[in-house]
Design a protein around this motif. Structure first.
Motif, PDB file in Angstrom:
ATOM      1  N   VAL A   1      99.303  46.790  53.607  1.00  0.00           N
ATOM      2  CA  VAL A   1      99.111  47.227  55.662  1.00  0.00           C
ATOM      3  C   VAL A   1      99.038  48.523  55.374  1.00  0.00           C
ATOM      4  CG1 VAL A   1     100.383  46.992  57.891  1.00  0.00           C
ATOM      5  CG2 VAL A   1     100.010  45.274  55.901  1.00  0.00           C
ATOM      6  N   GLN A   2      98.156  48.975  56.144  1.00  0.00           N
ATOM      7  CA  GLN A   2      98.487  50.578  56.744  1.00  0.00           C
ATOM      8  C   GLN A   2      99.141  50.909  57.951  1.00  0.00           C
ATOM      9  OE1 GLN A   2      94.042  52.043  56.708  1.00  0.00           O
ATOM     10  NE2 GLN A   2      94.949  53.794  58.323  1.00  0.00           N
ATOM     11  N   LEU A   3     100.014  51.976  57.761  1.00  0.00           N
ATOM     12  CA  LEU A   3     100.503  52.191  58.852  1.00  0.00           C
ATOM     13  C   LEU A   3      99.721  52.923  59.553  1.00  0.00           C
ATOM     14  CD1 LEU A   3     103.718  52.645  57.023  1.00  0.00           C
ATOM     15  CD2 LEU A   3     103.312  50.850  58.206  1.00  0.00           C
ATOM     16  N   LYS A   4      99.921  53.262  61.196  1.00  0.00           N
ATOM     17  CA  LYS A   4      99.687  53.858  61.862  1.00  0.00           C
ATOM     18  C   LYS A   4     100.155  55.290  62.249  1.00  0.00           C
ATOM     19  CE  LYS A   4     101.384  51.405  66.158  1.00  0.00           C
ATOM     20  NZ  LYS A   4     101.297  50.310  67.046  1.00  0.00           N
TER      21      LYS A   4
ATOM     22  N   TRP B   1     110.154  52.246  59.501  1.00  0.00           N
ATOM     23  CA  TRP B   1     108.241  51.344  59.656  1.00  0.00           C
ATOM     24  C   TRP B   1     108.540  50.090  58.761  1.00  0.00           C
ATOM     25  CZ3 TRP B   1     103.876  53.808  62.491  1.00  0.00           C
ATOM     26  CH2 TRP B   1     104.610  54.314  63.920  1.00  0.00           C
TER      27      TRP B   1
ATOM     28  N   THR C   1      97.295  58.094  52.558  1.00  0.00           N
ATOM     29  CA  THR C   1      97.739  57.457  53.901  1.00  0.00           C
ATOM     30  C   THR C   1      99.326  56.301  53.874  1.00  0.00           C
ATOM     31  OG1 THR C   1      95.517  57.301  55.232  1.00  0.00           O
ATOM     32  CG2 THR C   1      96.532  55.378  55.275  1.00  0.00           C
TER      33      THR C   1
ATOM     34  N   GLN D   1      99.743  39.417  60.118  1.00  0.00           N
ATOM     35  CA  GLN D   1      99.079  39.920  60.895  1.00  0.00           C
ATOM     36  C   GLN D   1      99.946  40.682  62.697  1.00  0.00           C
ATOM     37  OE1 GLN D   1      95.268  39.005  63.289  1.00  0.00           O
ATOM     38  NE2 GLN D   1      94.485  41.382  62.448  1.00  0.00           N
TER      39      GLN D   1
ATOM     40  N   ARG E   1     101.589  43.773  63.853  1.00  0.00           N
ATOM     41  CA  ARG E   1     101.029  44.728  65.215  1.00  0.00           C
ATOM     42  C   ARG E   1     102.254  44.177  66.039  1.00  0.00           C
ATOM     43  NH1 ARG E   1      95.542  42.074  65.931  1.00  0.00           N
ATOM     44  NH2 ARG E   1      94.281  43.543  64.440  1.00  0.00           N
TER      45      ARG E   1
ATOM     46  N   SER F   1     101.718  49.040  62.857  1.00  0.00           N
ATOM     47  CA  SER F   1      99.780  48.547  62.268  1.00  0.00           C
ATOM     48  C   SER F   1      98.634  47.944  62.966  1.00  0.00           C
ATOM     49  CB  SER F   1      99.807  48.288  60.802  1.00  0.00           C
ATOM     50  OG  SER F   1      98.275  47.770  60.266  1.00  0.00           O
ATOM     51  N   GLU F   2      97.678  48.686  63.155  1.00  0.00           N
ATOM     52  CA  GLU F   2      96.933  48.119  63.992  1.00  0.00           C
ATOM     53  C   GLU F   2      96.348  47.185  62.970  1.00  0.00           C
ATOM     54  OE1 GLU F   2      93.376  50.706  64.915  1.00  0.00           O
ATOM     55  OE2 GLU F   2      94.795  52.442  65.274  1.00  0.00           O
ATOM     56  N   ALA F   3      96.647  46.592  61.821  1.00  0.00           N
ATOM     57  CA  ALA F   3      96.115  45.621  61.370  1.00  0.00           C
ATOM     58  C   ALA F   3      95.175  45.105  61.359  1.00  0.00           C
ATOM     59  CB  ALA F   3      97.224  45.009  61.496  1.00  0.00           C
TER      60      ALA F   3
ATOM     61  N   HIS G   1      92.372  48.505  58.034  1.00  0.00           N
ATOM     62  CA  HIS G   1      94.069  47.949  57.714  1.00  0.00           C
ATOM     63  C   HIS G   1      95.011  47.474  57.306  1.00  0.00           C
ATOM     64  CE1 HIS G   1      92.833  50.184  62.062  1.00  0.00           C
ATOM     65  NE2 HIS G   1      92.669  51.471  60.535  1.00  0.00           N
TER      66      HIS G   1
END
Ligand code: ZN
Ligand code: MN
Length: 480
Positions: free
Chosen positions: A14-17, A60, A156, A181, A185, A191-193, A199
């Motif tokens: 999961v990409q963190l925002k 996070w 990232t 998700q 989210r 994350s935008e997930a 993401h």
């Protein structure tokens, strides 16, 4: 065919925002930027560059660990994971090996549709092995017979969530991912997930067993949609079931790919033994103590999940369609809670109706007194008209302390100016002044209703209840 049990475990990245990357100050939103323009010596891994961990990313990850019922490690550290690939020119990824930030979590899901699990419980639990934090690699772009490297994505922050093999069908894997998700989210809000945007990416491991003998484990890598996860797992499961009896009974592992265009799976490679990444503690980053973080505060900042929200809304008798809309959107849900506190439980259904029907009003409502007052007036829209409401907004804006009941009493007094009799006289007057239109209306030009309504609205200056005007006007026009 034998009764074979399916076992699936997932690893989800999961990409963190966060604003910046994991170990440097480069912009974390490199999507769409020219290749290799959002990079620095740290994320390129140039010799001598020193990484500094992103506090927000760690916070996070811990917050997500709390949302997923994990144990938060007292001490955690980063390790170097060594491998060679062209999208990782520095030769190692900073990840976490034996001391991740969070372990032993779980996700609970409703059990109603999974016939395969023998449990009669209402919920099933998918256990989580761990959540760790690492950096992403770059991207390879293959075009015109060449392979190009774009390192914008390198560095990232990625949260890797690893489940235990508790998932018993491809469908359950899809549902688990959808639930996860929503949690990253909307509950931990990290994350935008988006699966399409990459993401959130999923690797899935699947095997079958008859209870004594196990099939090989097949790993599917980088699945980037919920549907693909379900489809690919279904195909691989069918393959494992077909070959179950003919396979040599020696535990082995294979990596398969999924071709979403043709909905086919194919063997990529057999793994003879586990890869040796030569993990060792990253010498540039000191270990972390979770006492740095206020876990109670982080826990209190978690949003409720959708099911909890739905339960509360239902308990307050909010109709299902409104409840569904509100529960799926944190901002609207927050508005609902805020306004319920301010206005009172008696108005829950009005509040819900207004929120569900007027989303544009609620974009910025959170913590915004102006928006809240707009809303209060909207709640009672059925007793009001636009121009009357505008007046009320103005009064309310001049006096932000005004309570809902005060606003309501202003509306009521505004509306009382025109009673049925007064409206009746106005309508008679309008009809008499427009005999042509009346004739055409009565001969079937029903769209002229708007013409009369417009005149009537003008006469009442928006100070009468539009529903009532509508009803009285229709009665007069229809009675000859
Ligand atoms: Zn950088
Ligand atoms: Mn990973």
């Amino acid at each position: 065919m034998k009764d074979l049990k399916t076992t699936i475990g997932l690893e989800i990245h999961v990409q963190l925002k966060t604003k910046s990357k994991m170990f440097c100050r480069c912009d974390n939103f490199a999507e769409g930027k020219a290749p290799n323009t959002v990079v620095c010596p740290v994320c390129l891994g140039l010799p001598g560059a020193l990484p500094v961990a992103n506090y927000q990313a760690i916070e996070w990850t811990i917050k997500t660990g709390l949302a997923l019922d994990c144990e938060i490690a007292k001490v955690a550290k980063f390790d170097r994971k060594h491998y060679f690939y062209p999208d990782l020119p520095k030769g190692y990824q900073i990840s976490q090996y034996d001391e991740p930030f969070a372990t032993h979590g779980r996700v609970e899901m409703s059990n109603y549709k999974y016939q395969t699990s023998n449990s009669k419980e209402e919920t099933i639990k998918i256990r989580l092995n761990r959540i760790h934090l690492e950096e992403d690699a770059g991207k390879l772009i293959h075009s015109g017979g060449k392979s190009l490297v774009d390192l914008n994505r390198a560095g990232t922050p990625l949260m890797e969530i690893v489940t235990e093999p508790d998932i018993t069908s491809p469908e359950m894997a899809g549902d688990f991912l959808r639930k996860l998700q929503k949690i990253v989210r909307d509950v931990s809000e990290v994350s935008e997930a988006s699966m399409e945007k990459g993401h959130m990416r999923c690797d899935a491991n699947i095997s079958l067993t008859d209870g004594t003998i196990m099939s090989p484990i097949i790993e599917l890598k980088n699945l980037n949609s919920f549907k693909f996860v379900e489809k690919a797992l279904t195909l691989v499961r069918a393959h494992l079931a077909e070959t179950y009896d003919s396979r040599p009974k020696k535990l082995s592992k294979e990596t398969w790919g999924y071709d979403s265009v043709n909905n086919k799976v194919y063997l990529q490679r057999r793994k003879e033994e586990a890869a040796d990444y030569r993990y060792f503690p990253c010498p540039d980053l000191p270990p972390f103590e979770s006492s740095v973080f206020d876990l109670n505060k982080l826990r209190s900042e978690l949003k409720e999940d959708v099911e909890q929200k739905l339960t509360l809304l239902r308990d307050l008798d909010v109709p299902g369609t409104y409840a569904g809309t509100i529960a799926l959107n944190n901002k609207w849900y927050d508005s609902f809670i805020l306004l319920r506190q301010r206005i009172g439980d008696d108005y829950c259904i009005d509040i819900a109706e207004a929120i569900a029907q007027l989303p544009t009003y609620f974009g910025d409502l959170k913590g915004n007194a102006v928006g809240e007052i707009d809303f209060k007036a909207e709640v009672i829209k059925n007793r009001s008209t636009k121009s009357a409401m505008r007046k009320i907004f103005e009064k309310a804006l001049a006096n932000p302390e005004m309570t809902y009941l005060e606003i309501k009493s202003i509306i009521d007094s505004e509306m009382n100016e025109f009673d049925d009799e007064k409206i009746g006289t106005l309508i008679t007057d309008i009809i008499e002044k427009n005999p042509n239109e009346l004739n055409r209306y009565r001969q079937g030009e029903k769209q002229l209703f708007g013409f009369f309504m417009g005149k009537l609205m003008k006469e009442t200056q928006g100070k009468a209840n539009p529903q009532k005007l509508n009803q009285l006007l229709r009665e007069k026009l229809e009675t000859k």
